[in-house]
Scaffold this motif. Structure first.
Motif, PDB file in Angstrom:
ATOM      1  N   GLY A 274       0.899  -1.290  -0.093  1.00 60.07           N
ATOM      2  CA  GLY A 274       0.117  -0.030  -0.183  1.00 60.07           C
ATOM      3  C   GLY A 274       0.731   1.196  -0.081  1.00 60.07           C
ATOM      4  O   GLY A 274       0.310   2.333  -0.184  1.00 60.07           O
ATOM      5  N   ASP A 277       1.002   3.094  -3.307  1.00 66.15           N
ATOM      6  CA  ASP A 277      -0.497   3.144  -4.067  1.00 66.15           C
ATOM      7  C   ASP A 277      -0.917   4.636  -4.409  1.00 66.15           C
ATOM      8  O   ASP A 277      -1.294   4.956  -5.385  1.00 66.15           O
ATOM      9  N   GLY A 282       1.004   0.937  -7.080  1.00 62.18           N
ATOM     10  CA  GLY A 282       0.608  -0.381  -6.595  1.00 62.18           C
ATOM     11  C   GLY A 282       0.695  -1.449  -7.843  1.00 62.18           C
ATOM     12  O   GLY A 282       0.593  -0.995  -9.037  1.00 62.18           O
TER      13      GLY A 282
END
Length: 439
Positions: A274, A277, A282
């Motif tokens: 994460g 992201d 990601g």
């Protein structure tokens, strides 16, 4: 003695695979200890060689036991202008807890700050006094919540029976996701023409991309300016790569990275799940925007389970999974936890990542790009599950070389492979952060 067939994990990507070179040049055992660390090391390098052979058709690569030993213990052999660089900070060690032991990590300043935030101190002697009154579970939870890294010592059985351990055990060593049908031109000679964007840190990911660079790929590593890499770490794993420091929070920088992605073949990431992201880096976002990309993802504890989002390094994962307990013993009249002779989880995972990248490049020429995922904890499971080996250990003469770099004269171990009996050359690590954000 037989060797672990880690190349079999490439099967879902490429079908039937060979197991790399038919033999290893040198002995089978050289590190004394209860686990088959040599088998893990040799098996992971052979998996990478197997993938390279399948991708390029080249059969001249072989695996040298002495070179594998040197590559896995590379930090031991690194000298910069004749000096030994510090790799482990004073806080990166075992501490007694109220109910056992806990391992902390303080090599990076932000992890030291996390310890100070939780306990108000960051000196080892002060932490010794504070931590001995807290349980290992309390310590690891508090430190993790503050953004630091810690793990209480477990036995292998305790780890495997825990929800976190069971989640890791449910994943393969290399898990695959494949793309839609498509084709790309084959690569070669070697990995010439293959462009690799390296978004990894510390040892595992950079080890994998160093091997790709050694085999001919153009590797560009990007680090954030607010968390630079330790210079000695860069010199140890940056051979043959270009290094750039770039702020992904800047829209102009992100636009330039997007241009890089459009022309890249492989992206390797090694941050906590994460963490990338928000920049659109990601795994899922990369595959959606750039279906031509091979994506290889590394994390500490896998995709599933209560520890999936936790930070972790090799030494911390050794503590959590029980390896530290297996290597424990009497020291000065009392029992203490131990550690592997080298950071084998990092290095073996790195070679597994390189193998996965090459296997996916091969598959891309027929069926389209895909992605692969590995974790340090799953590599720990592989090691713990290898059959015990017997026989006397043999001393090895590790091959080292000198390389002039922008940071000084380096003495270092050569890489783990040979071509026609000669070590495959490692490139020069460039000046840290000095490259352009371009191919």
């Amino acid at each position: 003695m037989s060797l672990p067939r880690l190349a079999e994990w490439l099967g879902p990507a490429v079908g039937t695979v060979d197991d790399g070179p038919d033999a290893v040049d040198g002995p089978r055992r050289w590190w004394a200890g209860p686990l088959d660390v040599e088998g893990l090391a040799l098996g992971s390098v052979r998996a990478a060689v197997s993938a390279f052979r399948l991708l390029t058709g080249e059969r001249g690569l072989a695996v040298s036991a002495a070179q594998v030993a040197g590559a896995f213990g590379s930090q031991e052999y690194l000298r910069v202008d004749g000096r030994t660089p510090q790799m482990f900070a004073p806080l990166s060690r075992w501490f007694r807890a109220a109910d056992g032991w806990v391992r902390l990590h303080g090599n990076y300043p932000h992890h030291v700050l996390a310890l100070r935030e939780v306990y108000g101190v960051s000196e080892p002697e002060e932490l010794v006094r504070i931590l001995r009154d807290r349980t290992a579970a309390e310590i690891e939870s508090a430190v993790d919540a503050a953004g630091g890294i810690a793990a209480g010592l477990r036995t292998p059985g305790d780890w495997l029976s825990s929800p976190a351990g069971q989640a890791v055990a449910a994943e393969p060593w290399i898990s695959w996701r494949f793309g839609a049908s498509g084709s790309s031109p084959p690569v070669g000679p070697g990995l010439s023409g293959v462009r690799v964007l390296d978004l990894t840190r510390v040892i595992a990911g950079p080890t994998g991309t160093r091997l790709l660079a050694q085999l001919g790929a153009d590797v560009l590593r990007v680090d954030p300016p607010h968390r630079p890499e330790i210079l000695a770490q860069h010199l140890d794993t940056g051979a043959g790569k270009r290094s750039v420091v770039a702020d992904l929070g800047d829209p102009g920088t992100r636009s330039r990275v997007e241009d890089l992605l459009g022309a890249a073949d492989v992206v390797v990431t090694g941050y906590r799940p994460g963490a990338l992201d928000r920049w659109g880096l990601g795994e899922e976002a990369l595959r959606e925007r750039h279906p031509h990309l091979v994506v290889v993802v590394l994390d500490a504890y896998g995709r599933q389970g209560p520890w999936a989002g936790r930070r972790g390094f090799d030494s911390i994962v050794q503590a959590a999974t029980g390896i530290g307990h297996v290597y424990g013993g009497e020291v000065g009249g009392s029992w203490r936890p131990g550690a592997l002779p080298v950071q084998a989880l990092d290095h073996a995972t790195g070679y597994g990542m390189a193998a996965a990248a090459m296997a996916l490049l091969l598959r891309r020429t027929r069926d389209g790009a895909g992605s692969a995922h590995l974790s340090l904890a799953r590599t720990a499971h592989v090691l713990l599950q290898l059959p015990p080996v017997s026989g006397a250990t043999r001393q090895l003469s590790v091959t080292t070389q000198q390389t002039h770099s922008p940071h000084g004269l380096l003495d270092h171990a050569v890489g783990p492979i040979t071509r026609d009996g000669v070590p495959v050359p490692l490139g020069v690590p460039g000046r840290y952060g000095a490259a352009d954000l371009s191919w």
